[in-house]
Design a protein around this motif. Structure first.
Motif, PDB file in Angstrom:
ATOM      1  N   THR A   1       0.934  -1.157   0.015  1.00 35.83           N
ATOM      2  CA  THR A   1       0.085   0.089   0.080  1.00 35.83           C
ATOM      3  C   THR A   1       0.875   1.350   0.066  1.00 35.83           C
ATOM      4  O   THR A   1       0.585   2.277  -0.858  1.00 35.83           O
ATOM      5  N   ILE A   2       2.041   1.122   0.785  1.00 45.50           N
ATOM      6  CA  ILE A   2       2.951   2.239   0.823  1.00 45.50           C
ATOM      7  C   ILE A   2       3.631   2.474  -0.319  1.00 45.50           C
ATOM      8  O   ILE A   2       3.760   3.512  -1.177  1.00 45.50           O
ATOM      9  N   PHE A   3       4.008   1.303  -1.010  1.00 42.65           N
ATOM     10  CA  PHE A   3       4.401   1.458  -2.427  1.00 42.65           C
ATOM     11  C   PHE A   3       3.687   2.230  -3.448  1.00 42.65           C
ATOM     12  O   PHE A   3       4.247   2.628  -4.358  1.00 42.65           O
ATOM     13  N   THR A   4       2.352   2.159  -3.436  1.00 47.66           N
ATOM     14  CA  THR A   4       1.410   2.751  -4.415  1.00 47.66           C
ATOM     15  C   THR A   4       1.685   4.200  -4.367  1.00 47.66           C
ATOM     16  O   THR A   4       1.712   4.816  -5.272  1.00 47.66           O
ATOM     17  N   PHE A   5       2.116   4.870  -3.188  1.00 47.88           N
ATOM     18  CA  PHE A   5       2.406   6.277  -2.974  1.00 47.88           C
ATOM     19  C   PHE A   5       3.874   6.568  -3.207  1.00 47.88           C
ATOM     20  O   PHE A   5       4.280   7.707  -3.656  1.00 47.88           O
ATOM     21  N   THR A   6       4.797   5.608  -2.805  1.00 38.91           N
ATOM     22  CA  THR A   6       6.363   5.859  -3.072  1.00 38.91           C
ATOM     23  C   THR A   6       6.693   5.739  -4.237  1.00 38.91           C
ATOM     24  O   THR A   6       7.898   6.057  -4.524  1.00 38.91           O
ATOM     25  N   VAL A   7       5.902   4.918  -5.274  1.00 38.29           N
ATOM     26  CA  VAL A   7       6.701   4.488  -6.544  1.00 38.29           C
ATOM     27  C   VAL A   7       6.977   5.498  -7.425  1.00 38.29           C
ATOM     28  O   VAL A   7       7.975   5.473  -8.363  1.00 38.29           O
ATOM     29  N   LYS A   8       6.662   6.610  -7.011  1.00 40.82           N
ATOM     30  CA  LYS A   8       7.114   7.854  -7.848  1.00 40.82           C
ATOM     31  C   LYS A   8       8.462   8.818  -7.401  1.00 40.82           C
ATOM     32  O   LYS A   8       8.683   9.712  -7.987  1.00 40.82           O
ATOM     33  N   SER A   9       8.630   8.401  -6.162  1.00 42.27           N
ATOM     34  CA  SER A   9       9.983   8.900  -5.580  1.00 42.27           C
ATOM     35  C   SER A   9      11.126   7.913  -5.657  1.00 42.27           C
ATOM     36  O   SER A   9      11.021   6.870  -5.174  1.00 42.27           O
TER      37      SER A   9
END
Length: 402
Positions: A294-302
């Protein structure tokens, strides 16, 4: 009788490290032959005059060979002594890779891949049983994790090295290196795996009865869902990192090495957690894995945040596997090898489905949705494993009250 028992215990203690290393080497060789084809696929396609998509079927056929063929081979060889069976499997593995070295056509190479695929699931199934018998009961999961570490290390070291060899010396040289690894593992098994007493043989009817327990089928389903979640995302990790995260092509290799380090660490930690508290660790790791994806959904762009998340994702994804493997073996004591092998079959079915479903998601929703879908899969596994744990706990308390 007491002397014999004492000698067996001493033998187990003395042979523990080297015997497990022999199994780990075999797992390393098998992991290398499964995954190295991805790195040398263009070379194979060009040399055998087939398209990339056609050459890609060498990967699909291998997974299906493990999923379908391994349980069948286990059933037909269940009366063989386990050490003898392990030796025969490694000989078959060596033969399959030797044929791949000289394969004059795509069809023969496909056949060679299917031969080695048969060895894959049965080797890990029987190897896990042997590993668990080499140690005391409270260290079974750690022993299985040590053997499985060969598969994870193959991704960190074996695949990059095999790919490098294939790109510089030709793809056949990659299979040559794998064949040499198989020979080394075969010698190690002969020299260091002790002759363990044959388990009480059970008929096929009893084995299937043990195999079809509802709890066992639930654990196999969890294995498939877990691997389905993994391959939904990991199959497309390169385009995800390059097109979404913005990482350069050159950097992807090193990021995947870091991911592999997380995988190896998670495998070891997961084994120790399963030895401590088996089902609670499985439930807890699924919960952690759901959170990480779930966190990777948001961190994938950084880039920085994505790399850190990938490390923990790899650790969590493989930490759950030793616990599932040992739980399955515990539930099917009448047919531990069949159940253990079937775990790898279900895992490979999950791999195949995850890769396929990930492609569907990309076509209809987009790359950025993959981590979210993976989290949903793992969330489902968390709910199922929690329900199973609650049922088992209530049953245990009920039995203790009588």
């Amino acid at each position: 009788m007491n002397t014999m028992h004492a000698n067996e215990q001493v033998s187990k203690k003395d042979s523990f490290p080297i015997a497990l290393i022999s199994l780990t080497l075999g797992a390393f060789a098998i992991g290398m032959t499964e995954f190295v084809i991805m790195g040398i696929l263009p070379n194979v396609a060009e040399d055998l005059h087939v398209s990339i998509s056609t050459a890609g079927q060498l990967i699909t056929s291998y997974a299906l060979g493990v999923a379908i063929g391994a349980p069948i081979l286990t059933i037909f060889t269940h009366r063989l002594p386990q050490k003898l069976l392990l030796c025969l499997l490694m000989l078959l593995f060596i033969l399959g890779n030797a044929i791949a070295i000289i394969a004059p056509s795509y069809g023969i190479l496909m056949g060679a891949r299917l031969v080695t695929a048969l060895c894959h699931g049965t080797f890990f199934g029987v190897g896990a049983v042997i590993a668990s018998r080499l140690v005391q009961p409270h260290k079974r999961a750690s022993a299985v994790a040590t053997m499985m570490a060969g598969l994870t290390i193959a991704n960190i070291i074996g695949v990059p090295v095999g790919t490098f060899i294939g790109q510089h010396l030709g793809w056949r040289a990659s299979f040559g290196a794998i064949t040499i690894m198989g020979i080394i593992a075969f010698i190690g098994i002969i020299l260091f795996i002790p002759k363990l007493g044959q388990d009480k043989l059970t008929g096929l009817k009893q084995q299937f009865a043990a195999f079809t327990q509802p709890k066992l089928l639930v654990m196999l389903l969890l294995s498939a869902i877990g691997c389905g979640s993994l391959f939904t995302v990991f199959t497309y990790i390169t385009p995800l990192l390059e097109d979404v995260t913005g990482v350069s092509e050159h950097s992807v290799t090193w990021i995947l090495v870091l991911y592999g380090c997380g995988v190896t660490l998670g495998n070891v930690v997961g084994g120790k957690l399963a030895d401590w508290k088996l089902m609670p660790s499985v439930v807890g790791i699924f919960a952690f894995l759901c959170i990480v994806l779930t966190i990777f959904t948001f961190t994938v762009k950084s880039p920085t945040a994505a790399i850190i998340t990938l490390f923990f994702w790899g650790a969590a994804a493989f930490a759950v596997m030793p616990g599932i493997q040992v739980k399955i073996m515990n539930l099917a004591q009448e047919a531990p090898a069949l159940a253990s092998t079937s775990n790898h079959s279900f895992a490979n079915l999950g791999n195949a489905f995850g890769a396929f479903f990930g492609g569907v998601i990309i076509n209809h929703v987009g790359l950025t949705s993959l981590p979210r879908v993976g989290a949903i899969f793992v969330g489902t596994a968390f709910i199922i494993s929690t329900c199973l744990f609650i049922v088992e706990t209530r049953k245990k308390h009920s039995e203790q009250s009588f």
